[in-house]
Design a protein around this motif. Structure first.
Motif, short mmCIF file in Angstrom:
data_model
loop_
_atom_site.label_atom_id
_atom_site.label_comp_id
_atom_site.label_asym_id
_atom_site.label_seq_id
_atom_site.Cartn_x
_atom_site.Cartn_y
_atom_site.Cartn_z
N ARG A 51 0.83 -1.20 0.00
CA ARG A 51 0.00 0.00 0.00
C ARG A 51 0.87 1.26 0.00
NH1 ARG A 51 -5.77 -0.28 3.02
NH2 ARG A 51 -6.45 -2.31 2.21
N GLU A 52 1.85 1.26 0.88
CA GLU A 52 2.73 2.42 0.95
C GLU A 52 3.60 2.54 -0.30
OE1 GLU A 52 4.90 1.86 4.54
OE2 GLU A 52 3.32 2.73 5.79
N LEU A 53 4.10 1.41 -0.78
CA LEU A 53 5.00 1.46 -1.93
C LEU A 53 4.29 1.87 -3.20
CD1 LEU A 53 7.26 -1.65 -1.24
CD2 LEU A 53 7.90 0.76 -1.13
N PHE A 54 3.05 1.44 -3.41
CA PHE A 54 2.30 1.90 -4.57
C PHE A 54 2.15 3.43 -4.52
CE2 PHE A 54 0.32 -2.45 -5.21
CZ PHE A 54 0.88 -2.63 -6.46
N ASN A 55 1.96 3.96 -3.33
CA ASN A 55 1.82 5.41 -3.19
C ASN A 55 3.14 6.12 -3.45
OD1 ASN A 55 -0.03 7.62 -2.48
ND2 ASN A 55 1.38 7.93 -0.77
N ILE A 56 4.23 5.56 -2.92
CA ILE A 56 5.54 6.18 -3.13
C ILE A 56 5.93 6.15 -4.60
CG2 ILE A 56 8.01 6.03 -2.59
CD1 ILE A 56 7.22 4.83 0.11
N VAL A 57 5.67 5.02 -5.26
CA VAL A 57 5.97 4.93 -6.70
C VAL A 57 5.17 5.98 -7.47
CG1 VAL A 57 5.68 3.49 -8.75
CG2 VAL A 57 6.64 2.51 -6.66
N TYR A 58 3.90 6.15 -7.10
CA TYR A 58 3.06 7.16 -7.75
C TYR A 58 3.64 8.56 -7.57
CZ TYR A 58 -0.68 10.62 -7.90
OH TYR A 58 -1.41 11.75 -8.14
N VAL A 59 4.01 8.90 -6.34
CA VAL A 59 4.58 10.23 -6.06
C VAL A 59 5.91 10.40 -6.78
CG1 VAL A 59 5.45 11.78 -4.27
CG2 VAL A 59 3.40 10.43 -3.84
N GLY A 60 6.77 9.37 -6.68
CA GLY A 60 8.08 9.46 -7.30
C GLY A 60 8.01 9.57 -8.82
N ASN A 61 7.10 8.81 -9.43
CA ASN A 61 6.96 8.87 -10.88
C ASN A 61 6.47 10.24 -11.34
OD1 ASN A 61 7.84 6.27 -11.08
ND2 ASN A 61 5.86 5.39 -11.60
N ASN A 62 5.55 10.84 -10.56
CA ASN A 62 5.09 12.18 -10.91
C ASN A 62 6.20 13.21 -10.77
OD1 ASN A 62 1.96 12.74 -11.43
ND2 ASN A 62 2.14 10.92 -10.16
N LEU A 63 7.01 13.05 -9.72
CA LEU A 63 8.15 13.95 -9.56
C LEU A 63 9.14 13.77 -10.71
CD1 LEU A 63 9.62 16.03 -7.81
CD2 LEU A 63 10.63 14.13 -6.54
N GLY A 64 9.39 12.51 -11.07
CA GLY A 64 10.28 12.24 -12.19
C GLY A 64 9.76 12.80 -13.50
N MET A 65 8.45 12.67 -13.73
CA MET A 65 7.85 13.21 -14.94
C MET A 65 7.98 14.73 -14.98
SD MET A 65 6.66 10.84 -16.98
CE MET A 65 5.41 11.67 -17.97
N ALA A 66 7.80 15.38 -13.82
CA ALA A 66 7.91 16.84 -13.77
C ALA A 66 9.32 17.29 -14.10
CB ALA A 66 7.50 17.34 -12.39
N ILE A 67 10.31 16.61 -13.52
CA ILE A 67 11.71 16.96 -13.79
C ILE A 67 12.06 16.65 -15.25
CG2 ILE A 67 14.10 16.39 -13.23
CD1 ILE A 67 13.15 15.84 -10.36
N GLY A 68 11.67 15.48 -15.72
CA GLY A 68 11.99 15.10 -17.09
C GLY A 68 11.35 16.01 -18.11
N THR A 69 10.10 16.40 -17.87
CA THR A 69 9.40 17.28 -18.81
C THR A 69 10.08 18.64 -18.88
OG1 THR A 69 7.30 16.18 -18.36
CG2 THR A 69 7.19 18.34 -19.37
N SER A 70 10.49 19.17 -17.72
CA SER A 70 11.15 20.48 -17.71
C SER A 70 12.48 20.44 -18.45
CB SER A 70 11.35 20.95 -16.27
OG SER A 70 12.22 20.07 -15.57
N LEU A 71 13.19 19.32 -18.36
CA LEU A 71 14.48 19.20 -19.05
C LEU A 71 14.31 18.87 -20.53
CD1 LEU A 71 16.51 17.16 -16.40
CD2 LEU A 71 16.69 19.60 -16.90
N ALA A 72 13.23 18.16 -20.86
CA ALA A 72 13.03 17.72 -22.25
C ALA A 72 12.92 18.90 -23.20
CB ALA A 72 11.79 16.84 -22.34
N GLY A 73 12.16 19.91 -22.80
CA GLY A 73 11.99 21.07 -23.68
C GLY A 73 13.30 21.78 -23.94
#
Length: 411
Positions: free
Chosen positions: A136-158
């Motif tokens: 339960r906790e790990l599914f939530n952490i993966v969700y938060v971490g993936n969103n953080l990773g997407m935010a960082i990756g998107t900002s760098l991609a442009g």
């Protein structure tokens, strides 16, 4: 509380390695997905309609990939399925910038949509089987971490794309191949039976079960999947309704980007509030699904009533983000807890249905916007989200889930 210290002290080292690998992979994935339309239009010199067609066939291939991936989990084994799908995905990503034939590009993007989703239910099942007590906790952490990773990756991609599109594909490919290498090394000496643990014996006894017969257990997954699909359908209003409306109102594009900045801030900083909500609901997963649907309906309804004010969109984003934070980790948690050895199959089925919502949403909401502007799009989003409340209530009725006594407290 969600903090680096709590992660280091609370979870096994192997789980921490997985979280880091997942974060890197999500960051790398963000280098490509947001730029697909721009690449097709500016580099391949195709129309925006053709760019939209690429996204559509990716979604269609993804629906098939989700279903096939869930069905093959036990037949191929987790290691071969995950590593194989990620490896082929990485090779496709690496080859795309060297392809200038439009038919071949479509074929590669179709394959990419298929392989990306092929591994998705298997990875979710891997989390559920490997760390049962903390999933339960790990599914939530993966969700938060993936969103953080997407935010960082998107900002760098442009930024990187302004220098070279080839580099964005390279980073995307490298992160995927590194994720494949991680799973290869992590599961090198791990048998499939060891991974699924207590479910291994039950699965051995039921291994001749036809996967399609599992579909008849519709009370277990169908109403939850349709409810989530309706939510994801309505959530596409941000791109196909709100985005053009903000532009037509003369607001700068940064006004739209700021909405997603708010989304990222709430996902990370709002974890204590989400944890509080889960405690109020006594960790009842069905109640969390209902609450998520209600938050989406309220958020879109508020935007429909007060769409002339930009602050209404900010408020709507905040409300719906809390809905997103409830539903995203809850679905894989529910399935892995309730379906045992058949969790991969049901993860694939639910993933395919919810992907259908993401596919149909832009088409329907885009049509509504062309016909009447932002008001009918927000009305449709509100009505569909409200319908998802009813579907989640129906799901809860069939499950009659009791509060989990063994579940760890959510983050």
């Amino acid at each position: 509380m969600f903090s680096p210290a709590s992660l280091l002290n609370r979870y096994p080292r192997e789980a921490l390695f997985f979280l880091v690998a997942s974060f890197i992979n999500s960051s790398g994935s963000a280098f490509m997905w947001p730029l697909t339309t721009l690449y097709v239009h500016t580099i391949l010199q195709r129309s925006m309609t053709e760019a939209g067609f690429v996204l559509m066939i990716q979604s269609l291939a993804g629906i098939v990939g989700q279903f096939v991936g869930g069905s093959l989990f036990h037949r191929l084994g987790a290691k071969r399925l995950i590593v194989g799908a990620l490896f082929v995905q990485g090779l496709i990503q690496l080859s795309i910038p060297f392809v200038h034939s439009w038919p071949l590009y479509l074929a590669l993007m179709t394959g990419l949509g298929f392989t990306f989703n092929l591994s998705f239910p298997a990875i979710q099942a891997f989390i559920g089987f490997r760390w049962k007590e903390q999933r339960r906790e790990l599914f939530n952490i993966v969700y938060v971490g993936n969103n953080l990773g997407m935010a960082i990756g998107t900002s760098l991609a442009g930024v990187i794309a302004t220098f070279s599109f080839q580099l964005t594909f390279l980073f995307n490919s490298v992160s995927t191949l590194m994720f494949a290498l991680f799973f290869f090394l992590f599961m090198k000496n791990m048998s499939h039976q060891e991974l699924i643990g207590d479910a291994a014996k039950a699965h051995k006894e039921k291994k001749r079960t036809n996967p399609f017969t599992l579909l008849f257990r519709y009370q277990l997954y169908l109403f939850m999947a349709l409810g989530a699909g309706f939510i994801f359908f309505s959530n596409t209003v941000w791109n196909t309704g709100v985005a053009p409306y903000i532009t037509e109102k003369g607001m700068p594009l940064s006004s739209y980007s700021w909405l997603w900045t708010v989304n990222g801030i709430i996902i990370f900083a709002g974890q204590p509030i989400t944890s509080w909500l889960k405690r109020i609901m006594r960790q009842n997963l069905s109640a969390q699904l209902i609450a998520s649907a209600v938050l989406y309906a309220v958020g879109f309804g508020f935007m429909f009533l007060y769409h002339d004010s930009y602050s209404a969109f900010i408020a709507g984003m905040i409300i719906t983000t809390f809905g997103e934070m409830l539903i995203s980790p809850t679905i894989p948690t529910f399935i892995t807890e309730r379906t045992g050895e058949f969790a991969p199959f049901y993860l694939g089925v639910v993933g395919a249905i919810t992907t259908g919502g993401r596919l149909l949403g832009p088409l329907a909401i885009g049509y509504m916007y062309d016909q009447g502007g932002v008001e009918p799009t927000l009305l449709l989003a509100t009505l569909v989200a409200t319908a998802s409340v009813l579907l989640c209530l129906l799901h809860s009725f069939f499950q009659r889930e009791k509060p989990s006594q063994s579940a760890s407290s959510s983050l």
